[in-house]
Design a protein around this motif. Structure first.
Motif, PDB file in Angstrom:
ATOM      1  N   SER A  70       0.822  -1.208   0.000  1.00  0.00           N
ATOM      2  CA  SER A  70       0.000   0.000   0.000  1.00  0.00           C
ATOM      3  C   SER A  70       0.855   1.257   0.000  1.00  0.00           C
ATOM      4  N   GLY A  71       2.076   1.150   0.560  1.00  0.00           N
ATOM      5  CA  GLY A  71       2.940   2.321   0.618  1.00  0.00           C
ATOM      6  C   GLY A  71       4.058   2.301  -0.411  1.00  0.00           C
ATOM      7  N   GLY A  72       4.715   1.135  -0.532  1.00  0.00           N
ATOM      8  CA  GLY A  72       5.849   1.037  -1.441  1.00  0.00           C
ATOM      9  C   GLY A  72       7.176   1.385  -0.797  1.00  0.00           C
ATOM     10  N   ASN A  73       7.260   1.223   0.539  1.00  0.00           N
ATOM     11  CA  ASN A  73       8.544   1.418   1.225  1.00  0.00           C
ATOM     12  C   ASN A  73       9.461   0.229   0.933  1.00  0.00           C
ATOM     13  N   ILE A  74      10.693   0.507   0.579  1.00  0.00           N
ATOM     14  CA  ILE A  74      11.666  -0.551   0.305  1.00  0.00           C
ATOM     15  C   ILE A  74      12.870  -0.340   1.216  1.00  0.00           C
ATOM     16  N   ARG A  75      13.134  -1.311   2.078  1.00  0.00           N
ATOM     17  CA  ARG A  75      14.289  -1.224   2.983  1.00  0.00           C
ATOM     18  C   ARG A  75      15.243  -2.379   2.657  1.00  0.00           C
ATOM     19  N   ILE A  76      16.438  -2.046   2.232  1.00  0.00           N
ATOM     20  CA  ILE A  76      17.457  -3.040   1.890  1.00  0.00           C
ATOM     21  C   ILE A  76      18.530  -2.989   2.964  1.00  0.00           C
ATOM     22  N   THR A  77      18.794  -4.124   3.586  1.00  0.00           N
ATOM     23  CA  THR A  77      19.725  -4.169   4.712  1.00  0.00           C
ATOM     24  C   THR A  77      20.801  -5.220   4.469  1.00  0.00           C
ATOM     25  N   GLY A  78      22.048  -4.787   4.337  1.00  0.00           N
ATOM     26  CA  GLY A  78      23.184  -5.708   4.213  1.00  0.00           C
ATOM     27  C   GLY A  78      23.051  -6.681   3.058  1.00  0.00           C
ATOM     28  N   LEU A  79      22.436  -6.272   1.962  1.00  0.00           N
ATOM     29  CA  LEU A  79      22.154  -7.192   0.856  1.00  0.00           C
ATOM     30  C   LEU A  79      23.429  -7.656   0.164  1.00  0.00           C
ATOM     31  N   GLU A  80      23.531  -8.970  -0.017  1.00  0.00           N
ATOM     32  CA  GLU A  80      24.626  -9.564  -0.781  1.00  0.00           C
ATOM     33  C   GLU A  80      24.028 -10.540  -1.786  1.00  0.00           C
ATOM     34  N   MET A  81      24.620 -10.579  -2.988  1.00  0.00           N
ATOM     35  CA  MET A  81      24.091 -11.463  -4.023  1.00  0.00           C
ATOM     36  C   MET A  81      25.199 -11.914  -4.950  1.00  0.00           C
ATOM     37  N   ARG A  82      25.149 -13.178  -5.341  1.00  0.00           N
ATOM     38  CA  ARG A  82      26.057 -13.731  -6.340  1.00  0.00           C
ATOM     39  C   ARG A  82      25.228 -14.532  -7.332  1.00  0.00           C
ATOM     40  N   TYR A  83      25.758 -14.705  -8.537  1.00  0.00           N
ATOM     41  CA  TYR A  83      24.984 -15.366  -9.585  1.00  0.00           C
ATOM     42  C   TYR A  83      25.041 -16.892  -9.493  1.00  0.00           C
ATOM     43  N   ARG A  84      26.118 -17.418  -8.940  1.00  0.00           N
ATOM     44  CA  ARG A  84      26.209 -18.860  -8.681  1.00  0.00           C
ATOM     45  C   ARG A  84      27.017 -19.065  -7.417  1.00  0.00           C
ATOM     46  N   GLU A  85      26.841 -20.212  -6.830  1.00  0.00           N
ATOM     47  CA  GLU A  85      27.469 -20.484  -5.537  1.00  0.00           C
ATOM     48  C   GLU A  85      28.980 -20.301  -5.572  1.00  0.00           C
ATOM     49  N   SER A  86      29.606 -20.665  -6.698  1.00  0.00           N
ATOM     50  CA  SER A  86      31.067 -20.624  -6.767  1.00  0.00           C
ATOM     51  C   SER A  86      31.617 -19.272  -7.200  1.00  0.00           C
ATOM     52  N   LEU A  87      30.752 -18.341  -7.562  1.00  0.00           N
ATOM     53  CA  LEU A  87      31.192 -17.045  -8.076  1.00  0.00           C
ATOM     54  C   LEU A  87      31.294 -16.011  -6.959  1.00  0.00           C
ATOM     55  N   PRO A  88      32.098 -14.952  -7.161  1.00  0.00           N
ATOM     56  CA  PRO A  88      32.216 -13.911  -6.137  1.00  0.00           C
ATOM     57  C   PRO A  88      30.934 -13.080  -6.041  1.00  0.00           C
ATOM     58  N   LEU A  89      30.799 -12.353  -4.957  1.00  0.00           N
ATOM     59  CA  LEU A  89      29.639 -11.493  -4.753  1.00  0.00           C
ATOM     60  C   LEU A  89      29.630 -10.361  -5.777  1.00  0.00           C
ATOM     61  N   VAL A  90      28.452 -10.049  -6.297  1.00  0.00           N
ATOM     62  CA  VAL A  90      28.319  -8.881  -7.172  1.00  0.00           C
ATOM     63  C   VAL A  90      27.680  -7.706  -6.428  1.00  0.00           C
ATOM     64  N   LEU A  91      26.969  -8.017  -5.358  1.00  0.00           N
ATOM     65  CA  LEU A  91      26.465  -6.984  -4.455  1.00  0.00           C
ATOM     66  C   LEU A  91      27.022  -7.268  -3.070  1.00  0.00           C
ATOM     67  N   ARG A  92      27.602  -6.238  -2.450  1.00  0.00           N
ATOM     68  CA  ARG A  92      28.244  -6.433  -1.144  1.00  0.00           C
ATOM     69  C   ARG A  92      27.689  -5.436  -0.132  1.00  0.00           C
ATOM     70  N   ARG A  93      26.961  -5.969   0.844  1.00  0.00           N
ATOM     71  CA  ARG A  93      26.482  -5.176   1.983  1.00  0.00           C
ATOM     72  C   ARG A  93      25.806  -3.881   1.533  1.00  0.00           C
ATOM     73  N   VAL A  94      24.817  -4.004   0.668  1.00  0.00           N
ATOM     74  CA  VAL A  94      24.071  -2.842   0.180  1.00  0.00           C
ATOM     75  C   VAL A  94      22.999  -2.463   1.215  1.00  0.00           C
ATOM     76  N   ASN A  95      23.000  -1.208   1.609  1.00  0.00           N
ATOM     77  CA  ASN A  95      22.000  -0.688   2.538  1.00  0.00           C
ATOM     78  C   ASN A  95      21.299   0.507   1.890  1.00  0.00           C
ATOM     79  N   LEU A  96      19.964   0.457   1.875  1.00  0.00           N
ATOM     80  CA  LEU A  96      19.210   1.509   1.206  1.00  0.00           C
ATOM     81  C   LEU A  96      17.818   1.573   1.807  1.00  0.00           C
ATOM     82  N   ASP A  97      17.368   2.772   2.119  1.00  0.00           N
ATOM     83  CA  ASP A  97      16.033   2.962   2.682  1.00  0.00           C
ATOM     84  C   ASP A  97      15.257   3.894   1.761  1.00  0.00           C
ATOM     85  N   ILE A  98      14.251   3.367   1.084  1.00  0.00           N
ATOM     86  CA  ILE A  98      13.471   4.130   0.117  1.00  0.00           C
ATOM     87  C   ILE A  98      12.074   4.328   0.671  1.00  0.00           C
ATOM     88  N   LYS A  99      11.699   5.570   0.851  1.00  0.00           N
ATOM     89  CA  LYS A  99      10.391   5.888   1.413  1.00  0.00           C
ATOM     90  C   LYS A  99       9.299   5.766   0.345  1.00  0.00           C
TER      91      LYS A  99
END
Length: 255
Positions: free
Chosen positions: A46-75
């Protein structure tokens, strides 16, 4: 000769069946589409608030992280521009929001709900994306705008008018029944992107993602799209990956 032809067809089809079985048994499956505890889609988000906390992501288990500890607060209702060089992780952030790639660490919350605990159908139906390459299917124009037949013809025409396509579609002999070729190959690139815009206007979710949506079109069509988005999605949360600086000049935040 017919025997050899039949044998060849059987062998070819067996390879296809083998591949399908491999996809079923060997490829990791996505999460469930819906859960009993999912929020009601008509009222969430109903609001569309997006809170991203310490986000990390890699494309496969054996690959390095492409996102490292992303923090973002979108009202709720904020317009956020996302910029960076090629490979910096802009599209990876979008993939994480849709859970196309699952997070390796951290979390994303939308209106207080951790998206990792939601069914994928619930999550993805709550977010609209206009991608760089327009996604169109072979079939009627109406099918492309409203694939699940959820809206009336009047609502479809209104969305076309909002996306500056009503005059064009009215000029077609088949109107809403106009048959679009696979990938929209029988339409101009600008018109393809406006069809995607009309689809977004029809759904009008509380969160809109623009992944370099105007990279392949002319400046005039770009201006039309930006003006429409500012009007129709004035109260929505918008994340824009942009390559033209004027596209994100009026953003509330730039990441």
């Amino acid at each position: 000769a017919s025997v050899f032809s039949t044998a060849g067809s059987i062998e070819t089809n067996m390879v296809s069946a083998e591949r399908i079985k491999e996809y079923q048994d060997s490829v990791p499956q996505e999460a469930e589409g819906k859960h009993d505890h999912d929020p009601e889609p008509r009222h969430w988000p109903s609001g569309g608030n997006i809170r991203i906390t310490g986000l990390e992501m890699r494309y496969r288990e054996s690959l390095p992280l492409v996102l490292r500890r992303v923090n973002l607060d979108i009202k709720s209702g904020e317009k956020v521009g996302i910029v960076g060089r090629t490979g910096s992780g802009k599209s990876s952030l979008i993939l994480s929001l849709f859970r196309i790639n699952e997070a390796s660490g951290g979390c994303i919350e939308i209106d207080g709900h951790d998206i990792s605990h939601l069914g994928l159908e619930t999550l993805r139906s709550a977010i609209t994306i206009i991608p760089q390459d327009p996604v169109l299917f072979s079939g009627s124009l109406r099918l492309n705008l409203d694939p699940f037949s959820q809206y009336t013809d009047q609502e479809v025409w209104t969305s076309l008018e909002t996306a500056h396509l009503k005059t064009y579609v009215s000029s077609l002999s088949d109107g809403l029944s106009f048959q679009i070729a696979e990938g929209g190959n029988n339409m101009a690139v600008g018109h393809r992107q406006l069809v995607c815009l009309a689809r977004a206007c029809l759904r009008k979710t509380q969160i809109l993602l623009l992944d370099e949506a105007t990279a392949s079109i002319d400046l005039e069509t770009d201006d039309l799209i930006q003006a429409t988005i500012r009007t129709v999605f004035a109260d929505s949360t918008i994340l824009t990956i942009a390559h033209r600086i004027n596209t994100i000049m009026d953003s509330d935040k730039v990441v």
